[in-house]
Write a protein that holds these residues in place. Structure first.
Motif, PDB file in Angstrom:
ATOM      1  N   LEU A 268       0.773  -1.649   0.025  1.00  0.00           N
ATOM      2  CA  LEU A 268       0.039  -0.066   0.081  1.00  0.00           C
ATOM      3  C   LEU A 268       0.954   1.306   0.012  1.00  0.00           C
ATOM      4  CD1 LEU A 268      -2.769  -1.184   2.541  1.00  0.00           C
ATOM      5  CD2 LEU A 268      -3.066  -0.516   0.062  1.00  0.00           C
ATOM      6  N   GLU A 269       1.890   1.193   0.465  1.00  0.00           N
ATOM      7  CA  GLU A 269       2.874   2.298   0.642  1.00  0.00           C
ATOM      8  C   GLU A 269       3.420   2.754  -0.709  1.00  0.00           C
ATOM      9  OE1 GLU A 269       4.643   2.541   5.166  1.00  0.00           O
ATOM     10  OE2 GLU A 269       5.615   1.570   4.021  1.00  0.00           O
ATOM     11  N   ASP A 270       3.473   1.729  -1.702  1.00  0.00           N
ATOM     12  CA  ASP A 270       3.941   1.830  -2.768  1.00  0.00           C
ATOM     13  C   ASP A 270       3.100   2.171  -3.780  1.00  0.00           C
ATOM     14  OD1 ASP A 270       6.396   1.450  -4.530  1.00  0.00           O
ATOM     15  OD2 ASP A 270       5.590  -0.551  -5.519  1.00  0.00           O
ATOM     16  N   ALA A 271       1.750   1.777  -3.530  1.00  0.00           N
ATOM     17  CA  ALA A 271       0.704   1.932  -4.394  1.00  0.00           C
ATOM     18  C   ALA A 271       0.233   3.593  -4.881  1.00  0.00           C
ATOM     19  CB  ALA A 271      -0.657   1.158  -3.991  1.00  0.00           C
ATOM     20  N   ARG A 272      -0.186   3.762  -5.878  1.00  0.00           N
ATOM     21  CA  ARG A 272      -1.061   5.117  -6.019  1.00  0.00           C
ATOM     22  C   ARG A 272      -2.563   4.968  -6.279  1.00  0.00           C
ATOM     23  NH1 ARG A 272       3.126   8.832  -7.059  1.00  0.00           N
ATOM     24  NH2 ARG A 272       4.938   8.020  -7.322  1.00  0.00           N
ATOM     25  N   ASP A 273      -3.032   6.032  -6.027  1.00  0.00           N
ATOM     26  CA  ASP A 273      -4.709   6.208  -6.084  1.00  0.00           C
ATOM     27  C   ASP A 273      -5.006   6.951  -7.310  1.00  0.00           C
ATOM     28  OD1 ASP A 273      -4.418   9.114  -5.973  1.00  0.00           O
ATOM     29  OD2 ASP A 273      -5.071   9.148  -3.925  1.00  0.00           O
ATOM     30  N   ALA A 274      -6.151   6.922  -7.546  1.00  0.00           N
ATOM     31  CA  ALA A 274      -6.818   7.137  -8.853  1.00  0.00           C
ATOM     32  C   ALA A 274      -6.480   8.478  -9.240  1.00  0.00           C
ATOM     33  CB  ALA A 274      -8.296   7.413  -8.866  1.00  0.00           C
ATOM     34  N   ARG A 275      -5.868   9.330  -8.367  1.00  0.00           N
ATOM     35  CA  ARG A 275      -5.292  10.738  -8.719  1.00  0.00           C
ATOM     36  C   ARG A 275      -3.816  10.644  -8.953  1.00  0.00           C
ATOM     37  NH1 ARG A 275      -6.557  13.584  -3.313  1.00  0.00           N
ATOM     38  NH2 ARG A 275      -5.132  11.492  -2.592  1.00  0.00           N
ATOM     39  N   GLY A 276      -3.351   9.476  -8.817  1.00  0.00           N
ATOM     40  CA  GLY A 276      -1.806   9.280  -9.064  1.00  0.00           C
ATOM     41  C   GLY A 276      -0.968   9.453  -7.700  1.00  0.00           C
ATOM     42  N   GLN A 277      -1.648   9.593  -6.597  1.00  0.00           N
ATOM     43  CA  GLN A 277      -0.843   9.977  -5.415  1.00  0.00           C
ATOM     44  C   GLN A 277      -0.540   8.905  -4.655  1.00  0.00           C
ATOM     45  OE1 GLN A 277      -2.707  13.401  -3.555  1.00  0.00           O
ATOM     46  NE2 GLN A 277      -2.817  14.510  -5.365  1.00  0.00           N
ATOM     47  N   ARG A 278       0.357   8.631  -3.737  1.00  0.00           N
ATOM     48  CA  ARG A 278       0.629   8.026  -2.727  1.00  0.00           C
ATOM     49  C   ARG A 278      -0.242   8.034  -1.632  1.00  0.00           C
ATOM     50  NH1 ARG A 278       5.067   4.825  -4.275  1.00  0.00           N
ATOM     51  NH2 ARG A 278       6.754   5.844  -5.569  1.00  0.00           N
ATOM     52  N   PHE A 279      -0.353   6.775  -0.844  1.00  0.00           N
ATOM     53  CA  PHE A 279      -1.353   6.877   0.377  1.00  0.00           C
ATOM     54  C   PHE A 279      -0.277   7.180   1.692  1.00  0.00           C
ATOM     55  CE2 PHE A 279      -3.640   4.228  -2.581  1.00  0.00           C
ATOM     56  CZ  PHE A 279      -4.991   4.676  -2.183  1.00  0.00           C
ATOM     57  N   GLU A 280      -1.036   7.846   2.668  1.00  0.00           N
ATOM     58  CA  GLU A 280      -0.442   7.822   4.052  1.00  0.00           C
ATOM     59  C   GLU A 280      -1.224   6.270   4.633  1.00  0.00           C
ATOM     60  OE1 GLU A 280      -0.969   9.935   8.399  1.00  0.00           O
ATOM     61  OE2 GLU A 280      -1.891  10.792   6.592  1.00  0.00           O
ATOM     62  N   VAL A 281      -0.199   5.445   5.086  1.00  0.00           N
ATOM     63  CA  VAL A 281      -0.884   4.216   5.449  1.00  0.00           C
ATOM     64  C   VAL A 281      -0.852   4.438   7.142  1.00  0.00           C
ATOM     65  CG1 VAL A 281      -0.681   1.585   5.661  1.00  0.00           C
ATOM     66  CG2 VAL A 281      -0.004   2.910   3.646  1.00  0.00           C
ATOM     67  N   VAL A 282      -1.996   4.282   7.785  1.00  0.00           N
ATOM     68  CA  VAL A 282      -2.090   4.439   8.987  1.00  0.00           C
ATOM     69  C   VAL A 282      -2.602   3.131   9.713  1.00  0.00           C
ATOM     70  CG1 VAL A 282      -3.433   5.431  10.906  1.00  0.00           C
ATOM     71  CG2 VAL A 282      -2.726   6.690   8.958  1.00  0.00           C
ATOM     72  N   GLY A 283      -1.758   2.476  10.561  1.00  0.00           N
ATOM     73  CA  GLY A 283      -1.847   1.115  11.176  1.00  0.00           C
ATOM     74  C   GLY A 283      -2.905   1.140  12.386  1.00  0.00           C
ATOM     75  N   VAL A 284      -3.900   0.311  12.382  1.00  0.00           N
ATOM     76  CA  VAL A 284      -4.940   0.431  13.421  1.00  0.00           C
ATOM     77  C   VAL A 284      -4.430  -0.872  14.210  1.00  0.00           C
ATOM     78  CG1 VAL A 284      -7.380   0.295  14.073  1.00  0.00           C
ATOM     79  CG2 VAL A 284      -6.641   1.334  11.937  1.00  0.00           C
ATOM     80  N   PRO A 285      -4.094  -0.814  15.394  1.00  0.00           N
ATOM     81  CA  PRO A 285      -3.505  -2.181  16.362  1.00  0.00           C
ATOM     82  C   PRO A 285      -4.415  -2.915  16.414  1.00  0.00           C
ATOM     83  CG  PRO A 285      -2.697  -0.086  17.265  1.00  0.00           C
ATOM     84  CD  PRO A 285      -3.555   0.429  16.050  1.00  0.00           C
ATOM     85  N   ALA A 286      -4.286  -4.053  16.101  1.00  0.00           N
ATOM     86  CA  ALA A 286      -5.323  -5.086  16.213  1.00  0.00           C
ATOM     87  C   ALA A 286      -5.425  -5.611  18.068  1.00  0.00           C
ATOM     88  CB  ALA A 286      -4.674  -6.623  15.645  1.00  0.00           C
ATOM     89  N   PRO A 287      -6.619  -6.104  18.181  1.00  0.00           N
ATOM     90  CA  PRO A 287      -6.674  -6.655  19.710  1.00  0.00           C
ATOM     91  C   PRO A 287      -5.503  -7.292  20.213  1.00  0.00           C
ATOM     92  CG  PRO A 287      -8.854  -6.915  18.431  1.00  0.00           C
ATOM     93  CD  PRO A 287      -7.679  -6.521  17.318  1.00  0.00           C
ATOM     94  N   ARG A 288      -5.355  -7.298  21.322  1.00  0.00           N
ATOM     95  CA  ARG A 288      -4.071  -7.939  22.189  1.00  0.00           C
ATOM     96  C   ARG A 288      -4.678  -9.487  22.127  1.00  0.00           C
ATOM     97  NH1 ARG A 288      -1.740  -4.151  25.448  1.00  0.00           N
ATOM     98  NH2 ARG A 288      -1.917  -1.980  24.401  1.00  0.00           N
ATOM     99  N   THR A 289      -5.961  -9.909  22.106  1.00  0.00           N
ATOM    100  CA  THR A 289      -6.393 -11.240  22.160  1.00  0.00           C
ATOM    101  C   THR A 289      -5.951 -11.804  20.881  1.00  0.00           C
ATOM    102  OG1 THR A 289      -8.091 -10.608  23.354  1.00  0.00           O
ATOM    103  CG2 THR A 289      -8.231 -12.905  22.244  1.00  0.00           C
ATOM    104  N   LEU A 290      -5.187 -13.156  20.969  1.00  0.00           N
ATOM    105  CA  LEU A 290      -4.427 -13.535  19.714  1.00  0.00           C
ATOM    106  C   LEU A 290      -5.078 -14.811  19.233  1.00  0.00           C
ATOM    107  CD1 LEU A 290      -0.964 -13.308  20.673  1.00  0.00           C
ATOM    108  CD2 LEU A 290      -2.056 -11.530  19.316  1.00  0.00           C
ATOM    109  N   ALA A 291      -5.945 -15.426  19.907  1.00  0.00           N
ATOM    110  CA  ALA A 291      -6.491 -16.777  19.681  1.00  0.00           C
ATOM    111  C   ALA A 291      -7.941 -17.031  20.616  1.00  0.00           C
ATOM    112  CB  ALA A 291      -5.571 -17.910  19.629  1.00  0.00           C
TER     113      ALA A 291
END
Length: 362
Positions: A268-291
């Protein structure tokens, strides 16, 4: 059908899919104003559950989502006729009930995808082919395959037919022509055998006005288990505003989605949108519960619904809930974030976004 697909992990641009040739339709961002939200009431099968406790949990959770949404915008609920009394007992009195037969209750996938004409004057509804998430052995879709047409007729929208097997949970857009999708969904042999990327991109250009398709190689690990969708994007990534992507961020290296998160961030950091611009990728941390008892979970805060002036977000009784809902609040300034316990939904293979479908306002 033999044209080469774009290089793996790169954005493909649908030829001829500009504003004048994309069928006149454009799928707006989920952040645009809504006329209402559509849902379906759980009435049978694994979604409802086998025990009284499971049935109660399903009804309580679907109702909690509807009753949260109704504080922001109208809700229209499709209900099997025999279940109208029990649905009415659980739902806010302002929720409108419409009667139709159902197999399941994942409105995002069985309902139509709404679009608008380029001048914003007409509402369209794309009725994808639905075949039980790739004709999975446990799924039934005799009734659900007709819900797209039922909802379209109820809205008075222009019907836009499609031969593409697709579900609403398999796409996310920015409203400007960019669409996120997953190779293991639209190119799934159980859904669209023989199709290549160019075929899918041409159909998305025609139906939803997509000009730039960003193909993710896969979804979250649990989504490939028995009751999964084989990689829906709506638990992985979404676009809260042009140029920004929210990405599921599994930070624990012992979880298999840790590697998935890293791989998708690089793409996603390497992709470009319909305007030809790169994305700011914002991570949303997953829950701490793993399984859970079934293995690594795919609990995700990405699977939220944006509504008028609000966001209905998944919570999990997890210590990460507050912080990750804070990330959503920052991504949607001016909207109130409301959490609903989504564990009963994820136990059944989906989340809040999966059971809802927005109808944009004109």
């Amino acid at each position: 059908m033999t044209d080469p697909a774009p290089a793996p992990g790169r954005a493909g641009t649908a030829e001829g899919a500009d504003a004048s040739s994309a069928g006149g339709w454009l799928m707006p961002s989920e952040t645009d104003r809504h006329e209402c939200t559509w849902m379906a009431w759980p009435s049978a099968g694994y979604t409802l559950g086998d025990t009284p406790e499971e049935v109660a949990a399903a009804r309580r959770t679907w109702a909690a989502v509807a009753n949260a949404v109704i504080e922001f915008e109208p809700v229209r609920m499709v209900v099997v006729p025999a279940d109208v009394p029990v649905a009415r007992q659980h739902l806010h009195p302002d929720v409108e009930l419409l009667e139709a037969e159902l197999d399941d209750a994942w409105m995002r996938d069985i309902g139509p995808t709404f679009v608008r004409s380029r001048d914003g004057a007409r509402l369209g509804a794309v009725d994808w082919v639905f075949n039980g998430w790739g004709a999975q052995s446990w799924a039934s879709w005799e009734h659900d395959s007709r819900i797209g047409a039922f909802v379209t007729q109820a809205t008075g929208a222009d019907a836009i037919g499609s031969a593409l097997v697709n579900e609403g949970g398999g796409i996310h857009v920015d409203g400007l022509g960019t669409v996120l999708l997953t190779e293991t969904v639209q190119l799934d042999p159980g859904r669209n055998p023989g199709l290549i990327r160019a075929d899918v991109e041409a159909e998305l250009a025609r139906t939803i006005g997509a000009t730039t398709c960003i193909w993710l190689p896969r979804g979250l690990t649990r989504d490939y288990d028995e009751f999964g969708t084989r990689g829906h994007v709506d638990i992985v990534a979404t676009i809260p505003s042009p140029g920004v992507v929210l990405l599921h961020d599994q930070q624990d290296a012992s979880h298999p989605d840790h590697a998935v998160s890293r791989q998708l961030r690089e793409l996603l950091e390497d992709a470009r949108d319909a305007r030809g611009q790169r994305f700011e990728v914002v991570g949303v941390p997953a829950p701490r519960t793993l399984a859970d008892a079934e293995g690594p979970v795919d609990w995700s805060y990405i699977n939220h619904l944006v509504v008028n002036d609000g966001v209905i977000a998944c919570t999990f009784g997890d210590e990460q809930d507050d912080a990750s809902l804070g990330v959503l609040a920052d991504a949607y300034p001016g909207r109130r974030v409301v959490g609903v316990d989504a564990r009963p939904l994820f136990d059944r293979g989906g989340g809040i976004h999966c059971i809802t479908q927005q109808q944009p306002a004109l």
